[in-house]
Scaffold this motif. Structure first.
Motif, PDB file in Angstrom:
ATOM      1  N   GLY A 220       0.771  -1.207  -0.020  1.00 59.94           N
ATOM      2  CA  GLY A 220      -0.081  -0.017   0.051  1.00 59.94           C
ATOM      3  C   GLY A 220       0.828   1.213   0.107  1.00 59.94           C
ATOM      4  O   GLY A 220       0.593   2.187   0.681  1.00 59.94           O
ATOM      5  N   ASP A 221       1.986   1.464  -0.685  1.00 61.29           N
ATOM      6  CA  ASP A 221       2.818   2.483  -0.519  1.00 61.29           C
ATOM      7  C   ASP A 221       2.231   3.563  -1.318  1.00 61.29           C
ATOM      8  O   ASP A 221       1.294   3.225  -2.248  1.00 61.29           O
ATOM      9  CB  ASP A 221       4.072   2.328  -1.465  1.00 61.29           C
ATOM     10  CG  ASP A 221       5.109   1.180  -0.783  1.00 61.29           C
ATOM     11  OD1 ASP A 221       4.643   1.046   0.367  1.00 61.29           O
ATOM     12  OD2 ASP A 221       5.907   0.520  -1.405  1.00 61.29           O
ATOM     13  N   LEU A 222       2.253   4.676  -1.233  1.00 62.00           N
ATOM     14  CA  LEU A 222       1.693   6.085  -1.506  1.00 62.00           C
ATOM     15  C   LEU A 222       2.719   6.634  -2.624  1.00 62.00           C
ATOM     16  O   LEU A 222       3.724   6.823  -2.345  1.00 62.00           O
ATOM     17  CB  LEU A 222       1.400   7.140  -0.451  1.00 62.00           C
ATOM     18  CG  LEU A 222       0.945   8.450  -1.088  1.00 62.00           C
ATOM     19  CD1 LEU A 222      -0.312   8.481  -1.790  1.00 62.00           C
ATOM     20  CD2 LEU A 222       0.798   9.502  -0.049  1.00 62.00           C
ATOM     21  N   VAL A 223       2.034   6.802  -3.841  1.00 55.02           N
ATOM     22  CA  VAL A 223       3.188   7.408  -4.765  1.00 55.02           C
ATOM     23  C   VAL A 223       2.557   8.620  -5.289  1.00 55.02           C
ATOM     24  O   VAL A 223       1.497   8.687  -5.867  1.00 55.02           O
ATOM     25  CB  VAL A 223       3.220   6.301  -6.164  1.00 55.02           C
ATOM     26  CG1 VAL A 223       3.977   6.927  -7.070  1.00 55.02           C
ATOM     27  CG2 VAL A 223       3.509   5.094  -5.590  1.00 55.02           C
ATOM     28  N   VAL A 224       3.499   9.595  -5.281  1.00 51.23           N
ATOM     29  CA  VAL A 224       3.193  11.038  -5.748  1.00 51.23           C
ATOM     30  C   VAL A 224       3.978  11.467  -6.832  1.00 51.23           C
ATOM     31  O   VAL A 224       5.131  11.328  -6.674  1.00 51.23           O
ATOM     32  CB  VAL A 224       3.305  12.054  -4.513  1.00 51.23           C
ATOM     33  CG1 VAL A 224       2.655  13.403  -4.898  1.00 51.23           C
ATOM     34  CG2 VAL A 224       2.629  11.496  -3.385  1.00 51.23           C
ATOM     35  N   ARG A 225       3.381  12.088  -7.803  1.00 47.39           N
ATOM     36  CA  ARG A 225       3.947  12.566  -9.048  1.00 47.39           C
ATOM     37  C   ARG A 225       3.434  13.863  -9.439  1.00 47.39           C
ATOM     38  O   ARG A 225       2.138  14.046  -9.390  1.00 47.39           O
ATOM     39  CB  ARG A 225       3.399  11.325 -10.289  1.00 47.39           C
ATOM     40  CG  ARG A 225       4.330  11.341 -11.417  1.00 47.39           C
ATOM     41  CD  ARG A 225       3.900  10.552 -12.478  1.00 47.39           C
ATOM     42  NE  ARG A 225       4.178   9.064 -11.951  1.00 47.39           N
ATOM     43  CZ  ARG A 225       3.254   8.075 -11.357  1.00 47.39           C
ATOM     44  NH1 ARG A 225       2.054   8.760 -11.324  1.00 47.39           N
ATOM     45  NH2 ARG A 225       3.623   7.234 -10.856  1.00 47.39           N
ATOM     46  N   ASN A 226       4.385  14.582  -9.616  1.00 45.31           N
ATOM     47  CA  ASN A 226       4.165  16.190 -10.103  1.00 45.31           C
ATOM     48  C   ASN A 226       4.091  16.342 -11.512  1.00 45.31           C
ATOM     49  O   ASN A 226       4.184  15.225 -12.230  1.00 45.31           O
ATOM     50  CB  ASN A 226       5.314  17.213  -9.252  1.00 45.31           C
ATOM     51  CG  ASN A 226       6.571  16.749  -9.952  1.00 45.31           C
ATOM     52  OD1 ASN A 226       6.717  16.154 -10.974  1.00 45.31           O
ATOM     53  ND2 ASN A 226       7.647  17.720  -9.723  1.00 45.31           N
ATOM     54  N   ALA A 227       3.907  17.451 -11.847  1.00 48.81           N
ATOM     55  CA  ALA A 227       3.656  17.812 -13.195  1.00 48.81           C
ATOM     56  C   ALA A 227       4.749  17.507 -14.119  1.00 48.81           C
ATOM     57  O   ALA A 227       4.600  17.366 -15.378  1.00 48.81           O
ATOM     58  CB  ALA A 227       3.056  19.239 -13.512  1.00 48.81           C
ATOM     59  N   ASP A 228       5.927  17.569 -13.450  1.00 49.93           N
ATOM     60  CA  ASP A 228       7.316  17.698 -14.409  1.00 49.93           C
ATOM     61  C   ASP A 228       7.516  16.002 -14.463  1.00 49.93           C
ATOM     62  O   ASP A 228       8.518  15.650 -15.208  1.00 49.93           O
ATOM     63  CB  ASP A 228       8.379  18.258 -13.589  1.00 49.93           C
ATOM     64  CG  ASP A 228       8.307  19.510 -13.670  1.00 49.93           C
ATOM     65  OD1 ASP A 228       7.498  20.242 -14.639  1.00 49.93           O
ATOM     66  OD2 ASP A 228       8.624  20.298 -12.750  1.00 49.93           O
ATOM     67  N   GLY A 229       6.965  15.197 -13.730  1.00 56.28           N
ATOM     68  CA  GLY A 229       6.889  13.525 -13.985  1.00 56.28           C
ATOM     69  C   GLY A 229       7.916  13.219 -12.881  1.00 56.28           C
ATOM     70  O   GLY A 229       8.172  12.014 -12.440  1.00 56.28           O
ATOM     71  N   SER A 230       8.259  14.057 -11.711  1.00 53.65           N
ATOM     72  CA  SER A 230       9.187  13.680 -10.601  1.00 53.65           C
ATOM     73  C   SER A 230       8.150  12.758  -9.850  1.00 53.65           C
ATOM     74  O   SER A 230       7.114  13.044  -9.776  1.00 53.65           O
ATOM     75  CB  SER A 230       9.634  14.733 -10.034  1.00 53.65           C
ATOM     76  OG  SER A 230      10.492  15.455 -10.852  1.00 53.65           O
ATOM     77  N   PHE A 249       0.754  16.975  -0.429  1.00 53.53           N
ATOM     78  CA  PHE A 249       1.292  17.188  -1.755  1.00 53.53           C
ATOM     79  C   PHE A 249       0.495  18.258  -2.384  1.00 53.53           C
ATOM     80  O   PHE A 249      -0.638  18.417  -1.907  1.00 53.53           O
ATOM     81  CB  PHE A 249       1.340  15.903  -2.641  1.00 53.53           C
ATOM     82  CG  PHE A 249      -0.061  15.062  -2.534  1.00 53.53           C
ATOM     83  CD1 PHE A 249      -0.815  15.440  -3.189  1.00 53.53           C
ATOM     84  CD2 PHE A 249      -0.069  14.440  -1.638  1.00 53.53           C
ATOM     85  CE1 PHE A 249      -1.895  14.442  -3.502  1.00 53.53           C
ATOM     86  CE2 PHE A 249      -1.229  13.460  -1.665  1.00 53.53           C
ATOM     87  CZ  PHE A 249      -2.237  13.716  -2.427  1.00 53.53           C
ATOM     88  N   MET A 250       1.111  18.687  -3.362  1.00 51.48           N
ATOM     89  CA  MET A 250       0.631  19.898  -3.916  1.00 51.48           C
ATOM     90  C   MET A 250      -0.664  19.676  -4.795  1.00 51.48           C
ATOM     91  O   MET A 250      -0.673  18.391  -4.928  1.00 51.48           O
ATOM     92  CB  MET A 250       1.541  20.805  -4.903  1.00 51.48           C
ATOM     93  CG  MET A 250       2.921  21.197  -4.192  1.00 51.48           C
ATOM     94  SD  MET A 250       2.735  22.562  -3.064  1.00 51.48           S
ATOM     95  CE  MET A 250       2.584  23.824  -4.439  1.00 51.48           C
ATOM     96  N   ALA A 251      -1.532  20.441  -5.053  1.00 52.50           N
ATOM     97  CA  ALA A 251      -2.689  20.123  -5.680  1.00 52.50           C
ATOM     98  C   ALA A 251      -2.456  19.847  -7.177  1.00 52.50           C
ATOM     99  O   ALA A 251      -3.479  19.141  -7.695  1.00 52.50           O
ATOM    100  CB  ALA A 251      -3.825  21.577  -5.677  1.00 52.50           C
ATOM    101  N   ASP A 252      -1.452  20.186  -7.679  1.00 54.38           N
ATOM    102  CA  ASP A 252      -1.057  20.047  -9.132  1.00 54.38           C
ATOM    103  C   ASP A 252      -0.505  18.445  -9.319  1.00 54.38           C
ATOM    104  O   ASP A 252       0.061  17.984 -10.433  1.00 54.38           O
ATOM    105  CB  ASP A 252      -0.411  21.059  -9.771  1.00 54.38           C
ATOM    106  CG  ASP A 252       1.074  21.244  -9.115  1.00 54.38           C
ATOM    107  OD1 ASP A 252       1.161  20.452  -8.017  1.00 54.38           O
ATOM    108  OD2 ASP A 252       1.852  21.998  -9.843  1.00 54.38           O
ATOM    109  N   CYS A 253      -0.558  17.815  -8.231  1.00 56.06           N
ATOM    110  CA  CYS A 253       0.046  16.402  -8.201  1.00 56.06           C
ATOM    111  C   CYS A 253      -0.978  15.266  -8.357  1.00 56.06           C
ATOM    112  O   CYS A 253      -2.090  15.464  -7.979  1.00 56.06           O
ATOM    113  CB  CYS A 253       1.038  16.243  -6.824  1.00 56.06           C
ATOM    114  SG  CYS A 253       2.564  17.254  -6.731  1.00 56.06           S
ATOM    115  N   ASP A 254      -0.453  14.102  -9.041  1.00 55.63           N
ATOM    116  CA  ASP A 254      -1.453  12.880  -8.766  1.00 55.63           C
ATOM    117  C   ASP A 254      -0.764  11.955  -7.914  1.00 55.63           C
ATOM    118  O   ASP A 254       0.664  12.058  -7.626  1.00 55.63           O
ATOM    119  CB  ASP A 254      -1.393  12.288 -10.227  1.00 55.63           C
ATOM    120  CG  ASP A 254      -1.983  13.336 -11.262  1.00 55.63           C
ATOM    121  OD1 ASP A 254      -2.978  13.949 -11.099  1.00 55.63           O
ATOM    122  OD2 ASP A 254      -1.485  13.338 -12.333  1.00 55.63           O
TER     123      ASP A 254
END
Length: 472
Positions: A220-230, A249-254
């Motif tokens: 159940g790891d949480l994976v956060v990805r920003n708009a730049d792909g990081s 995490f920022m609002a523009d992250c998935d």
């Protein structure tokens, strides 16, 4: 000694000196410093090691690693931490579909015991939208319906979580703004379930905060990805006894959740919004409301000033140099009566602006008090303003009126006026602005200062702040 022998001796000496010079590591020049090189540090060309291609590869990898580290430091998009709270003090209250209230006590280990209230909670949840986003075995991630009551004894405001989020993700948030967390949803991932990227909420949030409840699980790891792909991955502690965990995490992250391999992962997410208690605004929603009495006093002044531009002096001092910043930058810092007046004008749908002024001069909205690093010859301190005498408004007629009288035998006042005009200031009368004040203002007039040099001494020109507004 004969000339021949002398010449022979001289030739021998010259030849010997030449040979000695040739043995030196560099040609001898008496005009240069003599430097002795240690022979142990001088390597023969045959002994010098050539750089291998692996050295260049290692250096390239090192440079790339440094570049990625600096880029990650420059703009962090997520943060994580722990909440120092005893898990046994946490209780979750909810109401099932049948209207019966239940409570869930923590910590929980579903491998050893499944509390009946947790089974009821799971039964009340609904799966996320099956729009092809879920493909983890036969299980789907669940969320508690937002229309059903849900509350927990955990109070985010009792812990410095939002302050940590502000310092990490929003270090440049202006003064007068603060973060507020609104509970979003409770989510559950059972064994074998996970969650792919979900559509981003359209609620004007600036960040999302997820708090993991103390229920044991693996995977159940949480994976956060920003708009730049990081990408950032948080493994977590799996609900082990001890401090609870949070991730923001920022609002523009998935974000997505890897499949849970064992146990049950439960999180409560919060929408983080920016609010303000001041007049400035990224998202203006001030907490200050002027009183009815103050609005009643302001109303007739505005009614009698229709079609004109009026101005008020600010009464507080803010410690900002007019040479370094625009007057408009004071808006987030307004306090006392200055803040109340600004809010009141905003309530009337007007557009107040702050501008620097000195004597009978005023600077444009987009200019600082800049003398172009020139030496000002006069230490005069000017502080003239338009005034209301006997309740009748009158514009200042004199181009520069002194607030304090200083002897001026060499015409230095004219020179200061020239400097002020060169810096972009114009007469208040020419700007068609009426300054509203009284002969003796109860709150005084706020003063900021611009340093300059006169006759080898550091002097300061007193500059005021005018709140200017056009009344249609």
């Amino acid at each position: 000694m004969s000339v021949a022998s002398a010449a022979s001796s001289s030739s021998t000496s010259s030849s010997s000196s030449s040979r000695n010079t040739e043995r030196l590591p560099f040609p001898r020049n008496l005009s240069d410093f003599e430097v002795e090189h240690s022979p142990t540090k001088t390597l023969s060309p045959k002994l010098r090691r050539r750089r291998q291609s692996s050295d260049y590869d290692s250096e390239a990898k090192f440079r790339a690693s440094v570049a990625m580290l600096i880029a990650a430091k420059a703009r962090p998009f997520c943060a994580a931490g722990r909440i120092p709270v005893d898990p046994t003090s946490l209780i979750l209250f909810f109401r099932s579909k049948s209207g019966i209230a239940h409570s869930v006590d923590f910590p929980i280990d579903t491998d050893h015991d499944m509390p009946p209230s947790l089974e009821v909670l799971i039964g009340a949840c609904r799966p996320h939208s099956p729009s092809g986003l879920e493909d983890f075995s036969e299980h789907e991630s669940l969320f508690y319906p937002p229309h059903l009551p849900l509350t927990a004894t955990l109070e985010i405001a009792n812990h410095p979580i939002l302050e940590s989020i502000r310092n990490t993700l929003f270090p440049a948030l202006p003064t007068g703004h603060y973060l507020m967390a609104v509970r979003d949803k409770l989510q559950i991932w059972l064994t074998g379930s996970g969650m792919r990227v979900q559509p981003r909420p359209a609620d004007m949030r600036v960040a999302t905060l997820m708090v993991t409840l103390p229920v044991r699980f693996k995977g159940g790891d949480l994976v956060v990805r920003n708009a730049d792909g990081s990408e950032e991955k948080y493994h977590g502690r799996g609900g082990k006894p001890g401090d609870m965990e949070w991730t923001a995490f920022m609002a523009d992250c998935d974000h997505e959740i890897d499949p849970v391999t064992r146990g049950c992962r439960i999180t409560i997410s919060y929408a983080v919004h920016v609010k303000t208690f001041g007049p400035a605004a990224i998202q203006p929603d001030p907490l200050i409301t002027p009183s009815d009495m103050f609005l009643d006093l302001l109303s007739p002044v505005l009614n009698m000033s229709r079609g004109s531009r009026i101005a008020f002096h600010l009464t507080s001092e803010y410690g900002i140099s007019p040479a370094d910043a625009l007057a408009e930058s004071l808006v987030p810092h307004l306090k006392g009566g200055d803040s109340i007046l600004y809010h009141a004008l905003k309530l009337y749908k007007l557009e107040p602006e702050l501008r620097w002024s000195a004597g009978a001069y005023i600077w444009p909205l987009d200019q600082t008090v800049d003398f172009n690093v020139e030496i000002v010859d006069s230490p005069i301190v000017v502080n003239a303003r338009n005034s209301i005498h006997g309740g009748i408004m009158a514009r200042t007629s004199s181009p520069l009126r002194k607030g304090t009288t200083i002897p001026d035998p060499d015409g230095s006042t004219e020179d200061l006026r020239t400097k002020v005009e060169r810096s972009g200031a114009i007469p208040i009368a020419a700007a068609d602005i009426t300054v509203l004040s009284t002969a003796t203002s109860p709150g005084g007039v706020g003063k900021e200062r611009v340093p300059f040099v006169h006759a080898g001494e550091l002097e300061k020109l007193v500059v005021n702040v005018l709140l200017v507004v056009y009344v249609p």
